[in-house]
Write a protein that holds these residues in place. Structure first.
Motif, short mmCIF file in Angstrom:
data_model
loop_
_atom_site.label_atom_id
_atom_site.label_comp_id
_atom_site.label_asym_id
_atom_site.label_seq_id
_atom_site.Cartn_x
_atom_site.Cartn_y
_atom_site.Cartn_z
N ILE A 40 0.51 17.56 16.00
CA ILE A 40 -0.42 16.43 16.11
C ILE A 40 0.38 15.15 16.11
CG2 ILE A 40 -2.35 15.21 15.03
CD1 ILE A 40 -1.72 18.73 13.91
N ALA A 41 0.09 14.26 17.05
CA ALA A 41 0.72 12.94 17.10
C ALA A 41 -0.36 11.87 17.04
CB ALA A 41 1.54 12.79 18.38
N TYR A 42 -0.10 10.84 16.23
CA TYR A 42 -1.02 9.72 16.09
C TYR A 42 -0.40 8.50 16.80
CZ TYR A 42 -3.06 12.55 12.32
OH TYR A 42 -3.65 13.55 11.59
N PRO A 43 -0.68 8.31 18.07
CA PRO A 43 -0.03 7.22 18.81
C PRO A 43 -0.38 5.86 18.21
CG PRO A 43 -1.85 8.13 20.08
CD PRO A 43 -1.64 9.04 18.92
N LYS A 44 0.64 5.03 18.06
CA LYS A 44 0.44 3.69 17.50
C LYS A 44 0.04 2.71 18.60
CE LYS A 44 1.37 1.42 13.48
NZ LYS A 44 1.14 1.90 12.10
N ASN A 45 0.48 3.00 19.81
CA ASN A 45 0.24 2.10 20.94
C ASN A 45 0.36 2.87 22.25
OD1 ASN A 45 3.08 2.40 21.37
ND2 ASN A 45 3.45 0.73 19.91
N GLU A 46 0.14 2.16 23.34
CA GLU A 46 0.20 2.78 24.66
C GLU A 46 1.58 3.34 24.96
OE1 GLU A 46 -1.76 1.11 28.49
OE2 GLU A 46 0.32 0.39 28.51
N ASN A 47 2.61 2.68 24.46
CA ASN A 47 3.97 3.15 24.72
C ASN A 47 4.20 4.53 24.11
OD1 ASN A 47 6.36 2.53 26.08
ND2 ASN A 47 7.41 1.99 24.17
N ASP A 48 3.61 4.80 22.96
CA ASP A 48 3.70 6.14 22.36
C ASP A 48 3.08 7.19 23.28
OD1 ASP A 48 5.04 5.33 20.13
OD2 ASP A 48 3.39 5.61 18.72
N VAL A 49 1.94 6.86 23.87
CA VAL A 49 1.27 7.78 24.78
C VAL A 49 2.13 8.01 26.01
CG1 VAL A 49 -0.82 8.22 26.14
CG2 VAL A 49 -0.99 7.00 23.96
N ARG A 50 2.68 6.92 26.52
CA ARG A 50 3.52 7.02 27.72
C ARG A 50 4.75 7.90 27.46
NH1 ARG A 50 8.01 5.24 29.43
NH2 ARG A 50 8.39 4.02 27.55
N LYS A 51 5.40 7.70 26.33
CA LYS A 51 6.59 8.49 26.00
C LYS A 51 6.25 9.98 25.84
CE LYS A 51 9.29 4.87 23.70
NZ LYS A 51 9.85 4.41 22.40
N THR A 52 5.11 10.24 25.23
CA THR A 52 4.69 11.64 25.04
C THR A 52 4.44 12.32 26.37
OG1 THR A 52 3.65 11.04 22.93
CG2 THR A 52 3.04 13.15 23.89
N ALA A 53 3.73 11.63 27.26
CA ALA A 53 3.43 12.19 28.58
C ALA A 53 4.72 12.40 29.37
CB ALA A 53 2.48 11.27 29.34
N ARG A 54 5.63 11.43 29.31
CA ARG A 54 6.89 11.54 30.04
C ARG A 54 7.71 12.73 29.53
NH1 ARG A 54 8.99 11.21 34.81
NH2 ARG A 54 11.23 10.83 34.81
N PHE A 55 7.73 12.91 28.21
CA PHE A 55 8.46 14.03 27.60
C PHE A 55 7.87 15.36 28.06
CE2 PHE A 55 8.52 17.00 23.91
CZ PHE A 55 9.87 17.30 23.93
N SER A 56 6.55 15.47 28.04
CA SER A 56 5.88 16.70 28.46
C SER A 56 6.16 16.99 29.94
CB SER A 56 4.37 16.58 28.23
OG SER A 56 3.68 17.73 28.67
N TRP A 57 6.16 15.95 30.76
CA TRP A 57 6.42 16.10 32.20
C TRP A 57 7.85 16.61 32.44
CZ3 TRP A 57 3.64 14.93 36.78
CH2 TRP A 57 4.39 14.79 37.94
N GLN A 58 8.80 16.03 31.73
CA GLN A 58 10.20 16.44 31.91
C GLN A 58 10.42 17.89 31.50
OE1 GLN A 58 12.04 13.34 29.57
NE2 GLN A 58 12.47 12.06 31.38
N LEU A 59 9.76 18.32 30.42
CA LEU A 59 9.84 19.72 30.02
C LEU A 59 9.23 20.62 31.10
CD1 LEU A 59 8.92 19.77 26.21
CD2 LEU A 59 11.16 20.14 27.24
N ALA A 60 8.08 20.19 31.64
CA ALA A 60 7.40 20.99 32.67
C ALA A 60 8.25 21.11 33.92
CB ALA A 60 6.04 20.36 33.00
N GLU A 61 9.00 20.05 34.27
CA GLU A 61 9.89 20.10 35.43
C GLU A 61 10.96 21.18 35.26
OE1 GLU A 61 10.19 15.71 37.45
OE2 GLU A 61 11.15 15.96 35.49
N ARG A 62 11.29 21.48 34.00
CA ARG A 62 12.29 22.51 33.71
C ARG A 62 11.65 23.86 33.41
NH1 ARG A 62 14.64 18.10 30.70
NH2 ARG A 62 14.14 19.08 28.69
N GLY A 63 10.34 23.96 33.66
CA GLY A 63 9.66 25.24 33.52
C GLY A 63 9.02 25.51 32.17
N ARG A 64 9.04 24.54 31.26
CA ARG A 64 8.41 24.72 29.96
C ARG A 64 7.22 23.77 29.84
NH1 ARG A 64 10.77 23.68 23.83
NH2 ARG A 64 8.98 24.60 22.75
N VAL A 65 6.03 24.32 29.85
CA VAL A 65 4.82 23.50 29.80
C VAL A 65 4.31 23.39 28.37
CG1 VAL A 65 2.42 23.27 30.56
CG2 VAL A 65 4.17 24.08 32.16
N ILE A 66 4.30 22.18 27.85
CA ILE A 66 3.66 21.89 26.56
C ILE A 66 2.51 20.92 26.86
CG2 ILE A 66 3.92 20.93 24.25
CD1 ILE A 66 6.80 21.71 24.29
#
Length: 542
Positions: A40-66
């Protein structure tokens, strides 16, 4: 903590949790389903959401979907607020009114703000948001937008989509975009962007142009349809283009909303309320159809059937004793008019309608008397919160049919309940032919779980056969996703899947919601201990 949780906590300003009790808490929402997140993540601001989405996307590009699931207060009754990966919980921090503009009568908010608190703020400025749900005191604006929620006043004012002017959205890859109605010239600029946003605009514009005849078939002759995505109003005949109507009601499957600009309406607490009682469904339907033909629609046309009143009377006979007495009518309507300038004229015309069809009529402009009459509609809370042993009123359905088929809809519900040896009790927004029922079942028992799925199968066939929608006030979520292709057919279903693919190519945004959940998946998530204990502070509302 897992490596993923450690990484996110290092890069986010907000908090990250993986404790067992937190994961267990967020494993349920207002639905009958259960699915625990990994963290569970409690985003403090939009930048937290952006970083989380970017991290998930990068993992998915390498074949690991979270996957990522955005969550407000978790009141959704379709399992849309559940996910197996990262749960982004907004009410903790992103819960502010950012701006209230008295010149444009708009309000800018973060998604985690409590709907009721926002409404109270607007009241002090003589404004309000009309599509508020029954759950406004314990739900969020972000959830309302994700669901395209509606309520008792939507018969006149429309649903949430009608009030969302623009959005800030984090895309699956972490890009932040602003949605609003674009001119042809502005659209051309978007089409030329060498970004994921530009790719989305190009792909979606091509899809809309090539499939415009097929898209027209998505339309249903109902007042409200949240099944799939709203493609009809994205590109208009004048060439203007807006992703906002597509995002509203998408249940976090196309992007994550971080800010919303909302239009508001003037608020006048002075209303006229009429309670009318009917001996038959046909008389009630005739009255509803004629009310809808008035020069201006009533601000509410709410329904409670005699079965609800009888059940409540057995549970708590003092609740309604000074309002309505047995033998109870087949149908009771609560009709409200809120246009001060036309109220008297509209009320007189409504009285003439009721004189033709209703057996009894009460009318008042007195707030205290109105509060008493409203008990008839609000009394459904007694049924939602009551459990007889292990039996609970379970939320399985959310449908609407064409208004002129209201009677057939209600008769079909009664037949369905009778053949399954269940006691019927129906209420809802009669002016939109949008009805609610929550049968009493023990989901810890195999026989009742089987009955629940049999009921869903039969009920959705009934609604589809009447030309209705299986997802009206709320969205598809996980619960109704297995029935979406049955409602639209393979061609339209494939079209909607293409939209999802354009926005979410790696399937990181709330997978299993709207697409990707089979009946077997849903059956595996049914929770045997379903209850509404988390709502007793406010009373469960519907």
């Amino acid at each position: 903590m897992s490596k993923v949780a450690h990484y996110l906590q290092e890069h986010l300003v907000g908090e990250v949790m993986t404790s067992t009790d937190a994961r267990l808490y967020f494993a349920t929402d207002g639905s009958v389903l259960q699915l625990a997140p990994a963290l569970i993540a409690y985003p403090k601001n939009e930048n937290d959401v952006r970083k989380t989405a970017r991290f998930s996307w990068q993992l998915a590009e390498r074949g690991r979907v979270i996957p990522i699931t955005a969550r407000g207060a978790g009141t959704n009754q379709t399992g849309a607020a559940l996910g197996s990966g990262i749960m982004l919980v907004f009410p903790a921090h992103m819960n502010r009114v950012l701006e209230l503009d008295s010149k444009t009568n708009t309000v800018s908010v973060e998604p985690g703000i409590n709907y009721g608190k926002l409404q109270q703020t607007l009241y002090t400025h003589g404004r309000f948001l009309p599509p508020y749900p029954a759950s406004l005191e314990y739900s969020t604006i972000g959830g309302a937008i994700a669901e395209n929620i509606s309520g008792e006043k939507s018969v006149k004012y429309g649903d949430t989509r009608a009030y969302v002017k623009s959005l800030r959205v984090v895309l699956a890859n972490g890009e932040v975009i602003e949605t609003a109605r674009l001119s042809k010239r502005e659209l051309n600029k978007k089409l030329g962007l060498a970004t994921f946003e530009g790719e989305i605009y190009r792909s979606l514009d091509t899809l809309l142009e090539e499939q415009h005849e097929l898209i027209e078939q998505l339309d249903r002759n109902v007042t409200k349809n949240n099944a799939g995505y709203d493609l009809a109003d994205v590109k208009r005949r004048d060439g203007s283009f807006d992703l906002t109507p597509l995002m509203v009601g998408s249940q976090g499957t196309l992007g994550i909303i971080t800010e919303a600009l909302l239009n508001t309406e003037p608020y006048d607490p002075q209303v006229t309320l009429i309670m009318a009682q009917f001996d038959s469904l046909e008389q009630a339907q005739n009255a509803i159809l004629e009310l809808r033909d008035l020069p201006e629609l009533p601000s509410a046309i709410e329904l409670v059937d005699g079965n609800v009143l009888q059940a409540v009377n057995e549970l708590n006979p003092n609740l309604l004793k000074d309002v309505i007495k047995p033998p109870f009518p087949a149908i009771t309507l609560l009709v409200e008019f809120d246009n001060d300038r036309k109220m008297k004229k509209l009320t007189r015309r409504a009285e003439k309608i009721f004189d033709k069809y209703a057996k009894d009529l009460q009318q008042t402009t007195d707030p205290e008397q109105q509060q008493s009459l409203r008990k008839v509609r609000e009394t459904t809370s007694t049924l939602l919160g009551h459990n007889a042993g292990l039996l609970h009123a379970v939320p399985l359905f959310d449908a609407a049919v064409p208004v002129d088929r209201f009677r057939e809809h209600l008769e079909g519900i009664y037949r369905l309940m009778e053949t399954n040896n269940l006691r019927p009790a129906v209420w809802g927004h009669a002016g939109e032919a949008m009805l609610h029922l929550q049968p009493q079942l023990n989901l810890g028992q195999v026989g009742d779980r089987q009955k629940a799925f049999r009921l869903m199968d039969e009920y959705h066939k009934l609604v589809i056969g009447l030309g209705g929608t299986i997802s009206a006030e709320a969205g598809d979520g996980r619960l109704r996703t297995p029935y979406l292709e049955q409602m639209y057919g393979p061609e339209l279903y494939a079209l909607l899947q293409k939209v999802k693919q354009i926005f979410d190519p790696y399937g990181t945004l709330n997978p299993g919601v709207k697409f990707g959940s089979s009946l077997d998946d849903v059956k595996s998530m049914i929770r045997a201990d379903y209850g509404v204990e988390h709502l007793y502070t406010h009373l469960p509302r519907s």
